[in-house]
Motif scaffolding. Structure first.
Motif, PDB file in Angstrom:
ATOM      1  N   GLY A  89     -50.512  11.607 -11.535  1.00 25.03           N
ATOM      2  CA  GLY A  89     -51.063  12.913 -11.902  1.00 25.03           C
ATOM      3  C   GLY A  89     -52.545  12.996 -11.641  1.00 25.03           C
ATOM      4  N   ARG A  90     -53.069  12.123 -10.835  1.00 28.98           N
ATOM      5  CA  ARG A  90     -54.504  12.152 -10.562  1.00 28.98           C
ATOM      6  C   ARG A  90     -54.817  11.807  -9.108  1.00 28.98           C
ATOM      7  N   GLU A 145     -47.501  25.794 -10.526  1.00 26.50           N
ATOM      8  CA  GLU A 145     -46.947  24.737 -11.377  1.00 26.50           C
ATOM      9  C   GLU A 145     -46.941  23.388 -10.670  1.00 26.50           C
ATOM     10  N   MET A 149     -48.828  19.916 -11.712  1.00 25.70           N
ATOM     11  CA  MET A 149     -48.102  18.653 -11.872  1.00 25.70           C
ATOM     12  C   MET A 149     -48.728  17.533 -11.045  1.00 25.70           C
ATOM     13  N   ASP A 151     -51.931  17.166 -10.358  1.00 21.02           N
ATOM     14  CA  ASP A 151     -53.180  16.717 -10.985  1.00 21.02           C
ATOM     15  C   ASP A 151     -53.457  17.639 -12.176  1.00 21.02           C
ATOM     16  N   HIS A 152     -53.241  17.077 -13.378  1.00 20.84           N
ATOM     17  CA  HIS A 152     -53.347  17.910 -14.587  1.00 20.84           C
ATOM     18  C   HIS A 152     -54.780  18.378 -14.866  1.00 20.84           C
ATOM     19  N   ASN A 180     -47.989  25.102 -18.996  1.00 23.23           N
ATOM     20  CA  ASN A 180     -48.165  23.644 -18.849  1.00 23.23           C
ATOM     21  C   ASN A 180     -49.362  23.098 -19.614  1.00 23.23           C
ATOM     22  N   ALA A 182     -49.722  21.701 -22.300  1.00 23.44           N
ATOM     23  CA  ALA A 182     -49.554  20.395 -22.950  1.00 23.44           C
ATOM     24  C   ALA A 182     -49.947  19.244 -22.032  1.00 23.44           C
ATOM     25  N   TYR A 183     -49.927  19.461 -20.726  1.00 20.75           N
ATOM     26  CA  TYR A 183     -50.290  18.372 -19.799  1.00 20.75           C
ATOM     27  C   TYR A 183     -51.784  18.061 -19.811  1.00 20.75           C
ATOM     28  N   ASP A 185     -53.415  17.125 -22.101  1.00 25.62           N
ATOM     29  CA  ASP A 185     -53.505  15.930 -22.931  1.00 25.62           C
ATOM     30  C   ASP A 185     -53.362  14.637 -22.121  1.00 25.62           C
ATOM     31  N   LYS A 186     -52.713  14.752 -20.958  1.00 32.87           N
ATOM     32  CA  LYS A 186     -52.439  13.565 -20.150  1.00 32.87           C
ATOM     33  C   LYS A 186     -53.622  13.167 -19.270  1.00 32.87           C
ATOM     34  N   GLU A 220     -54.609  20.592 -27.272  1.00 34.36           N
ATOM     35  CA  GLU A 220     -54.322  19.290 -26.678  1.00 34.36           C
ATOM     36  C   GLU A 220     -55.547  18.390 -26.630  1.00 34.36           C
TER      37      GLU A 220
END
Ligand code: ATP
Ligand code: MG
Length: 453
Positions: A89-90, A145, A149, A151-152, A180, A182-183, A185-186, A220
């Protein structure tokens, strides 16, 4: 910097490659803002870039990024690339060198996806960036979306850019962010911290925080701030409403020159209010400054801010209510505060606190500013301390530690207040302090022995 970037582009073109300005600088130029830096993209591969340009550093060669140093400026030069796969995700798992068009499409927002040829004065726009720039829209390139996904961090970047330029979200971009949220937080805490710094430095600084609250992103990353929403304040003193409203107004009142630490201190100055809310003869928040500082400390540690920065922010939060007792302090004690390296920053926090309050009452602020000016004017130069930490340790026969600092502060206050004027007086006061402390220790040890018996 601009002419040098054109020089580099000329060299790359002369060697037979395509080369353009890319991303942020094109966006800023089209908006009539002076770009912070000039990133360059080219069809030349990293090895070829290194051959063509004299001073290069292979900062991210495996990703196709070379740093060029020319005329004292740094330029990132990247080979056209597309990213394939983002398992964390990065960072992309791999990069493939491709065409200008593919490179544009891997970028985050349409307004960030344009190239510019400064020699031909031509914008290369494969993603509809110019149209969105005119309509003042933040729009993900491609499927919103999917882009989130990959890269949050892009959730936070969308919110930052939208507010930095006072744009609006394209509807699908907006709903993808909300869906999205909530992502967020990641994302790693360091990256969140860096992005939040950029947000809080933008104008007006409260806007991105309001957006993060609205899109549920705030929940988040700094859920503690959400408690300010709906936290009532005494109406007579706070007609602006709840603590959230008060904080956002205070934040927006800061001048553009306000340093980062002052901004964070204002954001968190009342974050301890919800936990200390009590309805007595009226609504009160006793000791909220301590709770605010405690929470701010926890949050800033979590976001990986440097220790010294956190200490500064927390000091301002802890003391943002001390202006009331300050007026009645002795001259020496007042000077001690006035000469504190963060005193003027603390005054900025204090002023913002008033600006964010309805009704506003600046009388105490002005009074303190006046006292400050008077004191500083009376003292053309800050006098050198009469005694050093080493001497304190010698006379008292103690090692380095908090106690030495405490005593030095006390000596300084007495000196600034005019109670001691010479080194001799300082040493004799120190001896007095030692005598008193020894006596106190004796009593304490007697009490202890008695207790043992
Ligand atoms: P700023 O003025 O904040 O520096 P910028 O647009 O230059 O804005 P950078 O973070 O410096 O932003 O990135 C440079 C360019 O790289 C962006 O304009 C964008 O095209 C691309 N980019 C940066 N981060 C991402 C990302 N997370 N996902 C996709 N593209 C990105
Ligand atoms: Mg940039």
């Amino acid at each position: 910097m601009l002419p040098t970037s054109v020089e580099i582009i000329k060299k790359l073109k002369k060697a037979g490659y395509e080369a353009y300005w890319a991303g942020g600088c094109v966006r800023d130029m089209l908006l009539g803002i002076k770009p912070k830096d000039y990133d360059i993209v080219t069809s030349a591969k990293p090895d070829e870039i290194e051959e063509i340009l004299e001073h290069t550093i292979p900062v991210g060669k495996q990703f196709g990024v070379i740093l060029a140093v020319q005329n004292g400026h740094n330029f990132e030069i990247a080979t056209f690339r597309s990213d394939s796969g983002y398992s964390d995700g990065r960072r992309p798992d791999a990069v493939t060198f491709t065409t200008a068009e593919e490179d544009a499409k891997r970028r985050d927002f349409t307004i960030n996806g344009m190239f510019y040829d400064p020699i031909a004065d031509k914008v290369l726009d494969y993603v509809g960036g110019q149209k969105d720039l005119e309509a003042r829209l933040i729009r993900f390139i491609g499927n919103p979306e999917k882009r989130i996904m990959e890269d949050h961090l892009r959730i936070l970047r969308a919110i930052r850019f939208k507010n930095e330029y006072d744009f609006q979200y394209e509807p699908k971009t907006y709903s993808a962010i909300v869906k999205n949220a909530a992502y967020a937080d990641k994302v790693s805490n360091e990256r969140i911290g860096i992005e939040l710094n950029k947000m809080i430095l933008s104008t007006p600084p409260a806007a991105p925080f309001n957006d993060m609250e609205d899109t549920q992103v705030l929940k988040e990353i700094i859920p503690e701030l959400l408690n300010l929403k709906g936290c009532a304040q005494p109406f007579e003193y706070h007609k602006e409403g709840d603590v959230w409203n008060h904080t956002m107004l205070a934040l927006n009142s800061l001048p553009e020159t306000a340093p980062l630490s002052v901004r964070w201190a204002v954001l968190f100055h009342d974050i301890g209010k919800p936990d200390t809310f009590k309805l007595k003869e009226r609504i009160r928040f006793d000791k909220h400054v301590n709770k605010s500082s405690e929470l701010a400390h926890k949050i800033l540690i979590r976001l990986k801010f440097p220790r010294k920065f956190i200490a500064e922010v927390c000091w301002m939060i802890e003391h943002h209510m001390m202006m009331v007792p300050l007026v009645d302090m002795s001259e020496g004690r007042k000077l001690h505060w006035f000469l504190h390296p963060l005193f003027l920053n603390l005054m900025q926090v204090f002023k913002a606190d008033i600006e964010g309050t309805d009704p506003q009452d600046f009388s105490l602020y002005e009074k303190i500013l006046e006292l400050y000016r008077e004191s500083i004017n009376r003292m053309p130069e800050e006098p050198a301390p009469l005694i050093t930490g080493k001497e304190v340790m010698e006379v008292l026969g103690i090692g380095a530690g908090e106690r030495v600092g405490r005593i030095l502060n006390e000596m300084r206050e007495k000196q600034l207040g005019g109670e001691i004027k010479t080194k001799k007086q300082a040493v004799s006061l120190l001896k007095k302090i030692k005598k008193m402390e020894d006596a106190r220790l004796k009593v304490a040890s007697k009490v202890k022995t008695k207790a043992k018996k």
